[in-house]
Design a protein around this motif. Structure first.
Motif, PDB file in Angstrom:
ATOM      1  N   ASN C  58       0.820  -1.207   0.000  1.00  0.00           N
ATOM      2  CA  ASN C  58       0.000   0.000   0.000  1.00  0.00           C
ATOM      3  C   ASN C  58       0.856   1.261   0.000  1.00  0.00           C
ATOM      4  O   ASN C  58       1.859   1.332   0.683  1.00  0.00           O
ATOM      5  N   ALA C  63      -4.638   0.817  -2.631  1.00  0.00           N
ATOM      6  CA  ALA C  63      -4.416  -0.552  -2.184  1.00  0.00           C
ATOM      7  C   ALA C  63      -3.607  -1.283  -3.241  1.00  0.00           C
ATOM      8  O   ALA C  63      -4.003  -1.334  -4.399  1.00  0.00           O
ATOM      9  N   ARG C 189      -9.015   1.563  -0.662  1.00  0.00           N
ATOM     10  CA  ARG C 189      -8.444   1.650   0.679  1.00  0.00           C
ATOM     11  C   ARG C 189      -9.418   2.264   1.670  1.00  0.00           C
ATOM     12  O   ARG C 189      -9.640   1.752   2.753  1.00  0.00           O
TER      13      ARG C 189
END
Lengths: 242, 215, 262
Positions: C58, C63, C189
């Motif tokens: 990350n 992500a 994310r």
């Protein structure tokens, strides 16, 4: 009972046009006159009512993982679901072609006014959407698949009927010239869709149980710690591989 | 444009404005509504449609004299679906990351009426080179509208462009948000895409009076 | 169009040739590329499980999985055990370790268990196999469980890592065909990180799950014990799907976690 529920759900709450925005192209283009709209709407009901159960059978007995079991136990391992797109579309296209031939024979005037949009029913996403929803929502029986197909078709029919009626009325009002026709139709459809959202609320709203209030005090202390924990974990995620 | 005759050039440029697939021909609306909540998705979709329509138009045009008219819809759909599925399989095998981004669009591309619409209206009656230009032109016109709608919906709806926070951070209250500006979450809902397209049509037809319809 | 192409015989022959050509093309590509695709899918599962444990690449806001070339190596390094629970009528009837499972299932690794297939088994009243991956990172033990459900258009699935108290330590969600820009954002994310630190059990130890809720006035997700995370605007049905799959699938692990305590 579940038939009635599914029927009304597919007409109002999951309305093809207003809730999932499927079948928009023909919806916008063929809604100028009430008569043509009724013709296309009826065709969509018919095609959906036939293709959804047909594709249900296809899915159940050919495409699904392990669906070939009826051929014998050695066929259980086959999973043809990668073919489902193309099979569904082939079924739909065949039906549409059939409808096209029938309409051309019995009502040439309707055939002419539908123009390019008749073949386009085949890619009317409402039709393929109906079959794909049937597959992903795992409708359990053939009867329910039929109900679902008819219900979705009627939902689409009502939607195009409503917009066609509004457009016929609009003819007598003074819309700004540049907005006439397509422009105002887009905007009205947007507003109607917002209206239809109220049906969606009927399902999602009201299932929240107003309990668990008294427990709040006990949990307040925990709150700080857990927030700290969470930030730590997030930080760890970011700094990994160092 | 020296390479192209005047007629051929018109095939490329007409669909950008005067004969735009979305605002004039009313094709490909569903996808324009579904994926324009984000600018990035709009751009990806525009490029994918350009590839599929360009190649598909050529294939259909080459086959136009041997396709039986009775089953032409099935043939067209099968060809485009097969093309898209094969590309998807190849991507899955050799470029998995890319395929994950694109595979969501597979269904949307196959059922995009702009593709069938152009097959039916153009490629079935014209040669491969012309069909190729027509495919490029129409998908570019489609892409422009998609990108405009995506731009406004993402900017006003989430305050970002391509994921970058151009208006400041709504939670930390920086940038515009410090002055009390709020994102309009309504822009992210599909009905607003309809209204944005409606406004684009309004602007376009105010400029080009020939497109104005009778009621 | 010429007359020739209008005859029935021509139409039928054309259709038959087309079906054969297209069918064999598709079958050829699908079987020819299958080993590559299967390998990619296998690596992706490893990456998913590692992601849920917090082993990923990350950056600031995106992500990213760890690179696929390291996935196998890292997987065997961090994932210490792959348990398989057999559940009938919500009761754990059998618990197998990785080796026991592989001995009885032609050497299939437990992480390759098809969650959807197992859900179907449960529907038919048969035993459902539940994989649970036990990982260790920085001296901490993670229990990663797969979940599977449906969103608006098609399947959604994910992996959730828990500690012994069933507090979420990490989550990864993915989908087959949710709307880009709306439902597809469950794999962003900001949505997945919201789940970290959320409790699944009440103080009494009853399973409550985490609800993806609209307008809970907590966009920064500071309240970790409210069993709620903030929903994505415009993606109600996908969010409900996430809520439902967390509830239905993770609930089945409760007996195992209770047995850890005793």
């Amino acid at each position: 009972m579940e038939h009635i529920e599914l029927f009304f759900k597919s007409i109002f709450i999951d309305n093809m046009v207003f809730a999932t925005f499927l079948g928009m192209c023909s919806y916008l283009a063929v809604s100028k006159k009430l008569a043509t709209a009724v013709g296309l709407g009826a065709a969509v009901i018919f095609v959906l009512a036939v293709t959804v159960p047909l594709n249900w059978l296809l899915d159940q007995y050919i495409l699904k993982d392990g669906a070939l079991a009826w051929l014998g136990p050695e066929y259980v391992v086959y999973d043809l679901s990668f073919l489902s797109f193309i099979m569904f579309i082939a079924t739909i296209a065949t039906m549409v072609q059939l409808v096209e031939i029938i309409i051309e024979k019995f009502s040439p005037s309707l055939y002419n006014s539908l123009g390019i949009f008749l073949p386009l029913i085949a890619v009317n996403c409402a039709i393929l959407g109906g079959s794909l929803f049937m597959q992903s929502r795992e409708i359990p029986t053939l009867g329910l698949a039929l109900t679902y197909g008819v219900g979705s078709g009627i939902g689409w029919f009502l939607a195009i009927l409503a917009i066609a009626a509004i457009r016929e009325k609009i003819r007598y009002s003074s819309v700004p010239p540049a907005l006439r026709g397509l422009g105002i139709t887009f905007i009205i459809t947007g507003l109607m869709a917002i209206g239809f959202m109220s049906f969606g609320g009927m399902l999602t709203g009201g299932d929240e149980k107003p309990k668990e209030q008294p427990k709040v005090e006990a949990k307040i202390e925990k709150k700080e710690i857990k927030k700290a924990d969470a930030t730590k974990i997030v930080a760890k995620n970011t700094t990994l591989n160092e | 444009m020296a390479l192209l005759s005047k007629k051929d050039a018109a095939l490329l440029t007409d669909p950008l404005t005067d004969n735009n697939p979305i605002t004039v021909q009313v094709l490909g609306i569903c996808s324009a509504l579904a994926i324009t909540a984000e600018l990035k998705a709009s751009i990806v979709m525009a490029i994918s449609v350009m590839a599929v329509l360009g190649v598909g138009n050529v294939v259909i045009s080459l086959l136009r004299n041997i396709i039986p008219s009775k089953i032409r819809i099935i043939v067209q759909l099968v060809i485009v679906a097969a093309l898209v599925i094969i590309v998807d399989l190849i991507l899955k095998a050799f470029s998995y990351e890319l395929s994950k981004t694109l595979s969501v669009f597979v269904g949307l591309i196959i059922t995009n009426c702009i593709i069938m619409g152009r097959f039916e209206a153009f490629a079935l009656g014209n040669g491969p080179w012309k069909s190729f230009l027509d495919g490029l032109g129409n998908s570019a016109g489609y892409g422009i509208i998609l990108i405009i709608v995506g731009f406004f919906r993402e900017l006003l709806g989430s305050g970002t462009l391509l994921g970058f926070k151009v208006l400041g951070d709504p939670i930390e209250k920086t940038g515009l948000y410090a002055f009390g500006y709020e994102n309009n979450g309504f822009m992210l809902l599909s009905p607003m895409a309809l209204i944005v397209v409606g406004i684009i049509i309004w602007v376009q037809r105010s400029k080009n009076k020939t497109l104005i319809e009778e009621n | 169009m010429s007359k020739r192409t209008d005859s029935n015989a021509y139409t039928i022959i054309f259709a038959m040739i087309m079906v054969v050509v297209v069918g064999s093309l598709l079958a050829f590509f699908s079987s020819f590329l299958k080993p590559n695709i299967d390998e990619n899918k296998r690596v992706e599962k490893q990456q998913n499980i590692l992601y849920a444990m917090g082993i990923n690449d990350n950056d600031e806001s995106n992500a990213n999985f760890i690179s696929s070339s390291f996935a196998g190596q890292e997987f065997s390094k961090f994932v210490k055990e792959q348990l398989v629970l057999e559940v009938t009528d919500e009761k754990v009837t059998k618990l197998q370790t990785r080796e026991e499972y592989m001995d009885t299932n032609n050497g299939q690794e437990p992480y390759l268990i098809d969650v959807k297939q197992q859900q179907n088994h449960a529907k038919e009243g048969k035993a459902r196999k539940l994989p649970l991956f036990v990982g260790e990172k920085d001296g901490k033990t993670f229990y990663v469980a797969p979940i599977y459900g449906k969103g608006l258009w098609d399947a959604i699935w994910g992996y959730v890592s828990l500690d012994e108290n069933m507090v979420i330590q990490g989550a990864y969600f993915d989908h087959k065909g949710e709307t880009p820009g709306l439902g597809a954002n469950i794999k962003q994310r900001y949505f997945m990180d919201d789940f970290i630190g959320e409790y699944l059990l009440t103080d009494e130890g009853d399973f409550k799950g985490v609800t993806v809720a609209k307008g809970n006035n907590d966009p920064k997700n500071e309240r970790k014990t409210d069993y709620k995370v903030d929903a994505i605007a415009g993606a109600t049905i996908t969010g409900d799907g996430v809520t439902a799959m967390i509830k239905s699938d993770l609930q089945l692990y409760v007996p195992y976690f209770k047995s850890l305590k005793n």
